[in-house]
Design a protein around this motif. Structure first.
Motif, PDB file in Angstrom:
ATOM      1  N   PRO A 186      -3.387  10.460  -8.744  1.00  0.00           N
ATOM      2  CA  PRO A 186      -3.095   9.202  -8.023  1.00  0.00           C
ATOM      3  C   PRO A 186      -4.359   8.508  -7.514  1.00  0.00           C
ATOM      4  O   PRO A 186      -4.356   7.290  -7.320  1.00  0.00           O
ATOM      5  N   SER A 187      -5.438   9.266  -7.283  1.00  0.00           N
ATOM      6  CA  SER A 187      -6.632   8.595  -6.770  1.00  0.00           C
ATOM      7  C   SER A 187      -7.444   7.957  -7.902  1.00  0.00           C
ATOM      8  O   SER A 187      -8.350   7.175  -7.648  1.00  0.00           O
ATOM      9  N   ARG A 188      -7.181   8.331  -9.131  1.00  0.00           N
ATOM     10  CA  ARG A 188      -7.840   7.658 -10.263  1.00  0.00           C
ATOM     11  C   ARG A 188      -6.757   7.183 -11.210  1.00  0.00           C
ATOM     12  O   ARG A 188      -6.596   7.714 -12.314  1.00  0.00           O
ATOM     13  N   PRO A 189      -5.978   6.131 -10.768  1.00  0.00           N
ATOM     14  CA  PRO A 189      -4.796   5.719 -11.540  1.00  0.00           C
ATOM     15  C   PRO A 189      -5.160   5.191 -12.929  1.00  0.00           C
ATOM     16  O   PRO A 189      -6.215   4.559 -13.105  1.00  0.00           O
ATOM     17  N   ARG A 210       2.410   5.848  -7.417  1.00  0.00           N
ATOM     18  CA  ARG A 210       1.330   6.548  -8.113  1.00  0.00           C
ATOM     19  C   ARG A 210       1.537   8.054  -8.042  1.00  0.00           C
ATOM     20  O   ARG A 210       1.270   8.765  -8.997  1.00  0.00           O
ATOM     21  N   HIS A 211       1.974   8.506  -6.846  1.00  0.00           N
ATOM     22  CA  HIS A 211       2.181   9.950  -6.734  1.00  0.00           C
ATOM     23  C   HIS A 211       3.282  10.424  -7.672  1.00  0.00           C
ATOM     24  O   HIS A 211       3.275  11.560  -8.122  1.00  0.00           O
ATOM     25  N   THR A 249      -3.185   0.041 -11.705  1.00  0.00           N
ATOM     26  CA  THR A 249      -4.545  -0.138 -11.195  1.00  0.00           C
ATOM     27  C   THR A 249      -4.581  -1.156 -10.059  1.00  0.00           C
ATOM     28  O   THR A 249      -3.758  -2.070  -9.986  1.00  0.00           O
ATOM     29  N   THR A 250      -5.574  -0.945  -9.182  1.00  0.00           N
ATOM     30  CA  THR A 250      -5.777  -1.849  -8.060  1.00  0.00           C
ATOM     31  C   THR A 250      -6.821  -2.883  -8.439  1.00  0.00           C
ATOM     32  O   THR A 250      -7.851  -2.541  -8.999  1.00  0.00           O
ATOM     33  N   THR A 292     -10.459   2.495  -6.419  1.00  0.00           N
ATOM     34  CA  THR A 292     -11.179   1.310  -6.915  1.00  0.00           C
ATOM     35  C   THR A 292     -12.679   1.563  -6.926  1.00  0.00           C
ATOM     36  O   THR A 292     -13.382   1.090  -7.822  1.00  0.00           O
ATOM     37  N   ARG A 329       0.852  -1.207   0.000  1.00  0.00           N
ATOM     38  CA  ARG A 329       0.000   0.000   0.000  1.00  0.00           C
ATOM     39  C   ARG A 329       0.877   1.242   0.000  1.00  0.00           C
ATOM     40  O   ARG A 329       0.648   2.182  -0.744  1.00  0.00           O
ATOM     41  N   VAL A 330       1.878   1.211   0.863  1.00  0.00           N
ATOM     42  CA  VAL A 330       2.724   2.399   1.003  1.00  0.00           C
ATOM     43  C   VAL A 330       3.499   2.656  -0.288  1.00  0.00           C
ATOM     44  O   VAL A 330       3.500   3.770  -0.823  1.00  0.00           O
ATOM     45  N   TYR A 331       4.132   1.607  -0.829  1.00  0.00           N
ATOM     46  CA  TYR A 331       4.983   1.829  -2.000  1.00  0.00           C
ATOM     47  C   TYR A 331       4.169   2.058  -3.268  1.00  0.00           C
ATOM     48  O   TYR A 331       4.587   2.813  -4.147  1.00  0.00           O
ATOM     49  N   MET A 332       2.994   1.429  -3.369  1.00  0.00           N
ATOM     50  CA  MET A 332       2.154   1.695  -4.540  1.00  0.00           C
ATOM     51  C   MET A 332       1.691   3.152  -4.516  1.00  0.00           C
ATOM     52  O   MET A 332       1.657   3.816  -5.553  1.00  0.00           O
ATOM     53  N   ALA A 333       1.336   3.641  -3.315  1.00  0.00           N
ATOM     54  CA  ALA A 333       0.916   5.034  -3.203  1.00  0.00           C
ATOM     55  C   ALA A 333       2.053   5.954  -3.650  1.00  0.00           C
ATOM     56  O   ALA A 333       1.842   6.899  -4.419  1.00  0.00           O
ATOM     57  N   GLU A 367      -6.735   6.289  -0.386  1.00  0.00           N
ATOM     58  CA  GLU A 367      -6.595   6.745  -1.780  1.00  0.00           C
ATOM     59  C   GLU A 367      -6.905   5.596  -2.738  1.00  0.00           C
ATOM     60  O   GLU A 367      -7.630   5.739  -3.708  1.00  0.00           O
ATOM     61  N   GLU A 368      -6.339   4.423  -2.391  1.00  0.00           N
ATOM     62  CA  GLU A 368      -6.541   3.261  -3.238  1.00  0.00           C
ATOM     63  C   GLU A 368      -8.007   2.827  -3.227  1.00  0.00           C
ATOM     64  O   GLU A 368      -8.575   2.486  -4.264  1.00  0.00           O
TER      65      GLU A 368
END
Lengths: 239, 900
Positions: free
Chosen positions: A215-218, A208-209, A222-223, B750, A201-205, B745-746
């Motif tokens: 970042p909130s709509r990658p 994305r940044h 994608t998640t 989604t 979670r931390v590194y994906m965030a 955020e994630e």
């Protein structure tokens, strides 16, 4: 993005016990010039897979005889044919188990046909060329050079920490495929960290940044809720 | 003068009572299969042969007869008589290297014949068998509804045992309780004259020749045979008498009715107790009265370990003869007897003739004397008891006598001598005696009565030897010293007697205290227990500590009720089996009881109103009999546990009824919602498809529009069905949160991805600070919450109106707000928004079940979060969700520390 070139007959095996969905898939895929076989049980599916040697297997979770993970494992004993899992909502655990057992991708019912076709194409493409044809991946304004360990966005070089880079590189190496949390954790942090999903979670965030416009709509990173992450290189209509 | 109509009234009532009794007896016999008993005076009269012949006749009539077990004793004649009857294979038991053939009870139960033949009723089964005695096997067969035919000789009947022993001088070890004879529906007497018998013996028809010769000398004397024959005839005559009596009752023949009697018999550790019990049983039988065996726990020290085992054996023996057993605590035996006699309304008390010398009664008082003096309206029977040599109760291995008190006593006397020597010459001579007396008191307090008596003697001797002139000898120079010795000895005895009594009273009081404290704990703690596991924790915790022996609560299925203390005990499959047996029969079994007596646990059914709710398992210390003093405590405990468990079961049932009613209400609301809200989009779909079918591909634009509408309806229905499922999962308690560290955020990402089609290009303004901490939550659940709020916002605002999503960290929690530019909530609706199936005044026209926000609230509550609704100052609704914030875990970088 529709390709109008006539494809050679590619065989697809559908393992699905629901006759309605089986019939729909046979019609839809035949219309796309695939050669379709439908099996209604897991064991029948395993036999048909050995006989017809399909290029892609669509595997429904919740078969009457075997669970998805067992079928995947048995198939993976002898074939690397891409396996696409079709699951209903609420089958997250089974889905992840099947992916960890070697399935390539999944779709949640009800899925849209264009999405399914895109996934089948991606699977076929990756199966044909499992290793990146070039060490450089260009998608949208993002460019990753695995040989030089460099990342650009819109022409500017982006500085990534070693962990961020390893995570991105793993996603690039399997572009367009879903990678489970466990897979990513094992690949980047080692097998001991397989349950520590908060690292991701931390590194994906952070990634994305640095790489996404919003970042909130990658758009790229994608998640897949409850499953893992995917680096998208192909965007279907409206995507 | 009784009026004639009154007479006829009472006669009628009596007749009705008689009918009722007949019906009850009839019913009892029908559920309990018939028992046919072939009774003989001695071996060789032909019981087995007669039984087989009858059996063949029945088999010829088409009844399913099975020879369960027939002892042929090597007599060819007998084995020939078995003939074509099917035989049950014997069960082979390997006992210490010897292979024993036993009756296969389970085999017989499994085959379920109409009639099963089981020879030699008094037989003792091989150790390790389910039942210790064969007659118990027979009772089990009868309970299973199988008719049993069996054989027995008169000297094996429990109540005949003493008479036979007196007449013939032969005491048999294997006996059958008279209760079994009483149970027999038919007794067939097989008679043969002594001459015939002796003739058969000599011709080798009974025993092999060498055995026969010995038997003729010892047992088969004409006198013996005559006596036994008479006994058998009399016994059968008694039975006939019973049957006549039964008939008289059935036919309501007026006769004298026995006054309600109850016989109380006192047992002790003395070996003669068994004979007393038998005498009491004969007396009670004669009176047709119930009877109870009583052991009085007077003082703790009176029942040593071995004695306790013997008392337990005697009480069990009384139970096996059909009596009840009780243990009482009292200051004196007479107190205990009188108290129980009053409680049971007993009419007669049976005590054994004293076996101790007369002076003991003079010195300490006589039990019989006490009872007789205090017996108001109570008949006291003193029975003659000849201790039978064969009748020692199976006591466990003798333990070495505890030498410690004796050793202590010696040390104390020696110390007294040393102290006396030290003060000799300083203090007057008479003071030395005081030192010895002090020593005697110490011994009485510490070591009990016997050592204190010896201490008195030793003290006198030591005093004489060391201090009385001439010193160093036992000789006495002055005769007056003899008086000193006598006084010293008597004072010592009296002091030690008083001290000992005081000590016993203290112990007794402590024991009472323990019992009462246990009851109090049970009452207090059980009242607070709300679940079965609470009771199990209580039993395995405080109660076990107070009782000092491991205790467990067992389900009727035989499994231990799960509790935190289950880990340290051994609970085998065999123990499970015993627990199930106890639960099914509603009888206690295991260690120290009549049934399934092997194993380390004693099992007592916890029942209320005849229904077994659980089983209480009490662990017996290795190699020990169950302490009879524990029985009343355990019994009282099962009673209280039974009430508590019944209360818990009732409460649970009430709760589940309530839940069911609630669920029913929910179901009704849901059905009405489904019937409306799923049918509307279905109707739209059907319409669109019909139109498509008619256009024949003429109008491309129309087709595209209709198809897009179909797709939209389907998406909407999918979301509604998803919500319904989610709600039902929450309602049925199947919601399992899978919490992980997630980034909001994630989750917003989604959720927006899922709502892409629904949003349809609406501007969404997302404002999330980059340093937002991770939240420990279930990703799917929180994603669902955000989706539902977005869906709600889209439904109540016009297409194209923007949405705003913002999050921030507050002290101890993290909040996320989703706002729209629509008309906002009706102020009157704010309180009800998150109710199931609530739709705002506007919402009714817009479809949907009104489940979305209810699901949000339930999911957030499961996370210990909350949901608040409000309107923005510049218009538009705003929903805020709040989640608790926990300190986030550390996240390491890979490799080295050159991470930046």
């Amino acid at each position: 993005m529709k390709t109008n070139t006539v494809q050679p007959q590619v065989a697809i095996l559908v393992i699905e016990d629901d006759p309605g969905i089986g019939h729909m898939l046979r019609l839809a895929l035949s219309a796309e010039h695939y050669c379709v076989n439908v099996a209604t049980t897991g064991s029948q599916g395993l036999t048909l897979a050995a006989q017809s040697l399909p290029a892609v297997i669509l595997l429904d979770l919740g078969l009457p005889d075997l669970d998805g993970m067992t079928v995947t494992r048995k198939l993976r004993e002898w074939t690397t044919t891409p396996i696409l899992i079709l699951s209903a909502r609420g089958q997250d655990a089974d889905k992840v188990a099947a992916l960890d057992a070697g399935a390539d991708d999944y779709l949640t019912k009800p899925f849209s046909l264009p999405e399914l076709l895109a996934r089948i194409r991606a699977a076929l493409r990756h199966h044909a060329a499992p290793i990146l044809s070039s060490p450089r991946l260009q998608v949208g304004d993002l460019c990753v050079d695995l040989a030089g360990r460099m990342v650009w966005r819109g022409g500017t070089e982006i500085h990534l920490t070693p962990t961020e880079y390893e995570l991105l590189a793993e996603l690039v190496r399997h572009a367009d495929r879903v990678l489970t949390h466990r897979h990513l954790l094992a690949a980047v942090w080692g097998p001991a960290a397989m349950e520590q999903s908060h690292y991701l979670r931390v590194y994906m965030a952070a990634l994305r940044h640095k790489l996404e416009a919003d970042p909130s709509r990658p758009r790229y990173l994608t998640t897949e809720s409850g499953v893992g992450y995917r680096l998208r290189t192909e965007f279907s209509r409206g995507g | 003068m009784p009026r004639p109509d009154q007479d006829s009234e009472s006669a009628r009532r009596e007749h009705a009572d008689g009918l009722l009794r007949a019906l009850q007896r009839h019913d009892a016999r029908r559920e309990r299969a018939r028992l046919r008993l072939f009774l003989g005076a001695c071996p060789g009269v032909g019981k087995t042969v007669a039984m087989l012949e009858d059996a063949k006749a029945r088999a010829a009539r088409g009844q399913n007869v099975l020879v369960g077990l027939v002892e042929t004793h090597g007599r060819r004649e007998t084995s020939e008589h078995v003939g074509p009857l099917p035989q049950l294979p014997r069960r082979r038991v390997d006992y210490r290297g010897i292979v024993l053939d036993e009756f296969d009870l389970d085999g017989a139960l499994q085959r379920r014949p109409d009639i099963v033949l089981v020879d030699e009723l008094p037989h003792t089964n091989a150790p390790g068998s389910r039942n210790a005695k064969r007659w118990q096997d027979v009772v089990e067969l009868l309970d299973a509804g199988i008719e049993v035919w069996t054989t027995v000789n008169v000297q094996h009947l429990e109540s005949m045992h003493d008479v036979v022993a007196q007449v013939t001088g032969i005491s048999v070890a294997e006996t059958v309780p008279d209760g079994v004879l009483d149970r027999a529906d038919e007794v067939v007497l097989i008679d043969a004259s002594p001459e015939t018998l002796l003739d058969r013996l000599r011709t080798g028809k009974i025993y092999a020749p060498d055995v026969a010769r010995r038997a003729e000398q010892q047992f088969f004397k004409v006198g013996n045979l005559l006596a036994l024959r008479e006994l058998a005839l009399r016994c059968t005559a008694c039975r006939v008498d019973d049957e006549v009596q039964a008939y008289r009752q059935d036919a309501a023949v007026a006769g004298t009715w026995a006054v309600h009697e109850h016989v109380l018999v006192c047992v002790s550790a003395a070996p003669t107790s068994r004979a007393v019990v038998r005498a009491a049983r004969r007396l009670a039988d004669g009176l047709k009265a119930p009877w109870t065996a009583l052991a009085v726990d007077v003082v703790h020290s009176a029942w040593g370990h071995d004695n306790r085992a013997r008392v337990a054996g005697h009480l069990a023996y009384a139970e096996s003869l059909g009596g009840q057993s009780r243990v009482a605590y009292a200051q004196t035996a007479a107190d205990g007897i009188m108290a129980l006699a009053g409680e049971l309304n007993a009419t007669r008390v049976v005590v054994g003739r004293p076996t101790h010398p007369r002076w003991r009664d003079r010195a300490f008082g006589s039990l019989i004397d006490d009872v007789v003096r205090r017996s108001q309206g109570l008949e006291v029977h003193v029975v003659r008891t000849d201790p039978a040599p064969a009748e020692t109760t199976a006591a466990p291995k003798p333990h070495a006598t505890d030498l410690r008190p004796w050793f202590e006593m010696l040390v104390v006397v020696a110390l007294a001598t040393v102290v006396a020597a030290a003060i000799d010459g300083i203090l007057p001579f008479s003071q030395l005696i005081m030192v010895y007396l002090l020593g005697m008191v110490v011994v009485a307090v510490r070591c009990g009565s016997a050592p204190s008596w010896v201490a008195a003697g030793l003290s006198v001797a030591a005093f004489d030897f060391c201090f009385v002139p001439p010193r160093g000898t036992f000789a006495v120079s002055d005769v007056r010293y003899l008086l000193t010795f006598a006084v010293m000895f008597v004072v010592g005895i009296v002091v030690s007697g008083l001290t000992d009594r005081l000590r016993r009273q203290v112990i007794f009081a402590q024991q009472r205290e323990r019992h009462v404290a246990l009851q109090a704990t049970l009452t207090r703690e059980l009242a607070a227990a709300a679940r079965l596991t609470d009771v199990a924790e209580l039993v395995a915790g405080p109660i076990e500590q107070q009782l000092g022996t491991p205790l467990r609560l067992v389900e009727t299925s035989g499994n231990l009720v799960a509790c935190s203390k289950n880990l340290d005990v051994v609970w085998s499959m065999a123990d499970r089996g015993r627990a199930v047996w106890s639960a099914e029969r509603g009888e206690r079994c295991g260690r120290g009881t009549q049934h399934l007596a092997d194993g380390d646990w004693t099992l007592l059914p916890v029942a209320l109103a005849g229904q077994t709710l659980a089983v209480l398992a009490a662990h017996a210390k290795a190699d020990r009999q169950r302490d009879p003093a524990d029985w009343p405590t355990l019994e009282a405990m099962t009673g209280q546990l039974g009430q508590a468990l019944a209360r818990i079961a009732a409460a649970e049932q009430a709760a589940s009824t309530e839940r069911r009613a609630e669920r029913q209400e929910l179901l009704n609301t849901m059905l009405s919602a489904v019937s409306h809200d799923l049918r509307t989009p279905l109707a739209a779909l059907a319409g669109s498809i019909d139109t498509l079918a008619r256009t024949h591909g003429d109008d491309g634009d129309l087709q595209q529009t209709l198809l897009a509408s179909c797709r939209q309806q389907i998406d909407q229905m999918d979301m509604q069905i998803h919500n319904l499922l989610e709600m039902s999962r929450i309602e049925t308690g199947e919601l399992r949160l899978h919490t992980e560290w997630n980034s909001l955020e994630e989750l917003v990402g989604t959720a927006l991805q899922r709502c892409e089609r629904l949003l349809g290009g609406r501007p969404v303004n997302v404002q999330l600070p980059p340093d937002l901490p991770l939240v420990n939550c279930d990703a799917r659940a929180i994603e669902q919450v955000i989706v539902n709020i977005i869906e709600n916002a889209c439904k109540y605002s016009a297409a194209g109106q923007a949405l705003a999503i913002a999050a921030w960290a507050a002290p101890g929690r993290i909040e996320l707000a989703i706002a729209d530019e629509g008309p906002g909530f009706e102020p009157g609706d704010l309180a009800n928004l998150a109710d199931r199936f609530f739709r705002g005044t506007e919402g009714r026209a817009r479809g949907g079940f009104g489940l979305g926000l209810a699901i949000c609230r339930a999911l957030l509550e499961a996370h210990r979060g909350s949901l608040t609704f409000g309107n923005q100052p510049k218009g538009g609704a705003r929903v805020t969700l709040s989640l608790p914030l926990e300190p986030a875990p550390a996240v390491p970088a890979i490799g080295s520390c050159n991470e930046d």
